[in-house]
Design a protein around this motif. Structure first.
Motif, PDB file in Angstrom:
ATOM      1  N   UNK A 191      -9.731   3.573  18.983  1.00 49.32           N
ATOM      2  CA  UNK A 191     -10.114   4.797  18.286  1.00 49.32           C
ATOM      3  C   UNK A 191     -10.018   5.914  19.320  1.00 49.32           C
ATOM      4  N   UNK A 192      -9.198   6.935  19.023  1.00 47.74           N
ATOM      5  CA  UNK A 192      -8.912   7.962  20.017  1.00 47.74           C
ATOM      6  C   UNK A 192      -9.080   9.361  19.467  1.00 47.74           C
ATOM      7  N   UNK A 193      -9.425  10.267  20.357  1.00 51.13           N
ATOM      8  CA  UNK A 193      -9.425  11.694  20.051  1.00 51.13           C
ATOM      9  C   UNK A 193      -8.020  12.126  19.622  1.00 51.13           C
ATOM     10  N   UNK A 194      -7.927  12.979  18.619  1.00 50.86           N
ATOM     11  CA  UNK A 194      -6.637  13.528  18.198  1.00 50.86           C
ATOM     12  C   UNK A 194      -6.314  14.737  19.069  1.00 50.86           C
ATOM     13  N   UNK A 195      -5.374  14.557  19.991  1.00 52.62           N
ATOM     14  CA  UNK A 195      -4.997  15.635  20.910  1.00 52.62           C
ATOM     15  C   UNK A 195      -4.069  16.601  20.185  1.00 52.62           C
ATOM     16  N   UNK A 196      -4.481  17.855  20.088  1.00 56.21           N
ATOM     17  CA  UNK A 196      -3.706  18.869  19.361  1.00 56.21           C
ATOM     18  C   UNK A 196      -2.723  19.555  20.293  1.00 56.21           C
ATOM     19  N   UNK A 197      -1.487  19.666  19.855  1.00 57.49           N
ATOM     20  CA  UNK A 197      -0.490  20.370  20.643  1.00 57.49           C
ATOM     21  C   UNK A 197       0.893  19.799  20.425  1.00 57.49           C
ATOM     22  N   UNK A 198       1.931  20.490  20.889  1.00 55.07           N
ATOM     23  CA  UNK A 198       3.306  19.998  20.740  1.00 55.07           C
ATOM     24  C   UNK A 198       3.487  18.644  21.409  1.00 55.07           C
ATOM     25  N   UNK A 199       4.382  17.837  20.840  1.00 51.73           N
ATOM     26  CA  UNK A 199       4.620  16.475  21.331  1.00 51.73           C
ATOM     27  C   UNK A 199       5.871  16.463  22.210  1.00 51.73           C
ATOM     28  N   UNK A 200       5.724  15.887  23.413  1.00 50.13           N
ATOM     29  CA  UNK A 200       6.843  15.775  24.346  1.00 50.13           C
ATOM     30  C   UNK A 200       6.966  14.325  24.817  1.00 50.13           C
ATOM     31  N   UNK A 201       8.140  14.014  25.380  1.00 50.86           N
ATOM     32  CA  UNK A 201       8.284  12.714  26.034  1.00 50.86           C
ATOM     33  C   UNK A 201       9.179  12.878  27.242  1.00 50.86           C
TER      34      UNK A 201
END
Length: 408
Positions: A191-201
């Motif tokens: 169960x994790x915090x939903x990190x808000x922001x653009x997705x990169x890899x």
């Protein structure tokens, strides 16, 4: 002189390209699989497929020893995360180049991965480990809704969901623990915090960051990839920061041999690590990277596996991108049209379908919802997007919904 072979232990979306890259390198590919029928599409590729229990290291050692008496085994690898640690053990046994199996196993356990990253101060989302519905509910209360709920092991976004309410949390927990999700070991949920922001890899080979890309998803609560773009529109300073965090992840997890891809969300804290995957990204990421900068990740991985000199030097500078064709409903795919017209558009690198007409489609809220992709490249991001739009607009399909229960 014995024929040189590359042994591939199971595979994923990149298997055909691994086979073709091996052949281009003068190697005879041999696939070891618990279910050879899944590779029937490779029948025309002159590839040998052998049935073996790929969950058993003893069975694999026995089969590789038999092959070693017939052939010159140049290398052993896998295109699949689930068998990559086993590949490391095989390489160690036969004294071949390969990944550290202990590092791979630690990394594939997302809870252990989180602990190791947090231990050296790498930014990650808040997280808890849960084994039952009570644990999940308590963890979500401590972190605060919305939360990401997902299996502690797995890939392809399978079983991953954004839960924004207690009802959604209870529904997804029931799905994961109620027998619908297939667990390879005892159920363990993150169960994790939903990190808000653009997705990169970032795409990495050895300890060299090849570059960073960005990607977009379909609508929540699922995480179905809809698009990849490489390179990402980052400033030099942003790229340097994301590369530095990537290399810190490798050190924390004991990685640094072979391919790795790392996923981030760029939040108010900067790049927050969502996941470290100790393997090459699945299709069509290698195609996008090659279209953008000319580096063929699969070929360079094979060179590494067989002990040859590898080369990550860029031969071009374009913007590569992929857009997925995503099923809009469950049912039977009647027809799909426009593929050849889309492929003929200048700048289109590849159009690939994953399913054939008359096949049933049952959406799962993960990678299996995609029925194909289009890859394009050009000198500018805007032009690449225009090419992709034009190509995908030409492709159309029809899905007949399944009859409602009780209908005939």
């Amino acid at each position: 002189m014995a024929r040189r072979v590359l042994i591939l232990v199971e595979g994923a979306s990149n298997m055909l390209r691994y086979v073709q890259a091996a052949q281009h390198h003068g190697l005879h590919p041999i696939i070891l699989s618990a279910n050879p029928t899944q590779y029937e599409y490779l029948a025309s590729e002159s590839v040998e497929i052998i049935r073996v229990d790929t969950n058993s290291i003893d069975a694999l050692i026995h089969e590789c020893s038999r092959l070693d008496a017939i052939y010159d085994i140049a290398g052993i690898t896998s295109a699949m995360e689930l068998t990559y640690a086993t590949v490391g053990k095989l390489c160690r046994h036969f004294e071949l180049p390969g990944p550290n199996p202990e590092s791979i196993e630690r990394c594939c356990d997302k809870f252990v991965q989180r602990q190791l990253l947090a231990g050296v101060g790498i930014p990650i989302p808040a997280y808890r480990l849960a084994a039952n519905a009570t644990d999940v509910e308590r963890s979500a209360a401590e972190i605060g809704l919305p939360v990401i709920v997902k299996p502690a092991a797995g890939s392809g976004s399978r079983g991953v969901r954004l839960c924004s309410s207690l009802d959604e949390l209870a529904e997804h927990t029931t799905y994961l623990l109620g027998g619908k999700h297939i667990w390879r070991s005892s159920p363990r949920i993150l169960v994790e915090e939903f990190a808000l922001g653009p997705h990169y890899w970032t795409e990495i080979m050895g300890d060299e960051v090849i570059g960073a890309g960005t990607c977009g998803f379909g609508p929540p609560p699922h995480f179905v990839y809809h698009q990849y773009v490489f390179p990402a529109p980052l400033t030099d300073a942003e790229h340097e920061l994301i590369a530095d965090v990537s290399l810190s992840c490798l050190r924390a997890l004991g990685l640094g041999w072979g391919p790795t891809n790392i996923e981030f969300r760029w939040t108010k804290r900067g790049p927050v690590v969502i996941e470290v995957n100790p393997r090459l990204s699945g299709a069509p990421v290698p195609e996008v990277v090659q279209a953008a900068c000319g580096v063929d990740l699969l070929t360079e991985h094979i060179k590494l596996v067989i002990g040859d000199q590898w080369n990550l030097c860029r031969s071009q500078s374009q913007t590569g991108a992929a857009r997925f064709l995503v099923a809009d409903r469950d049912g039977v795919l009647d027809w799909i049209d426009g593929v050849s017209r889309a492929a003929a558009i200048p700048g289109v690198v590849q159009v690939k379908l994953y399913v054939e007409p008359k096949r049933p489609i049952v959406r799962k809220g993960d990678e299996r919802d995609c029925i194909g992709h289009v890859v394009a490249a050009s000198p500018t991001p805007a032009r690449t997007q225009a090419i992709l739009q034009r190509a995908t607009d030409l492709i159309d399909w029809s899905i007949t919904s399944f009859p409602a229960r009780g209908e005939h």
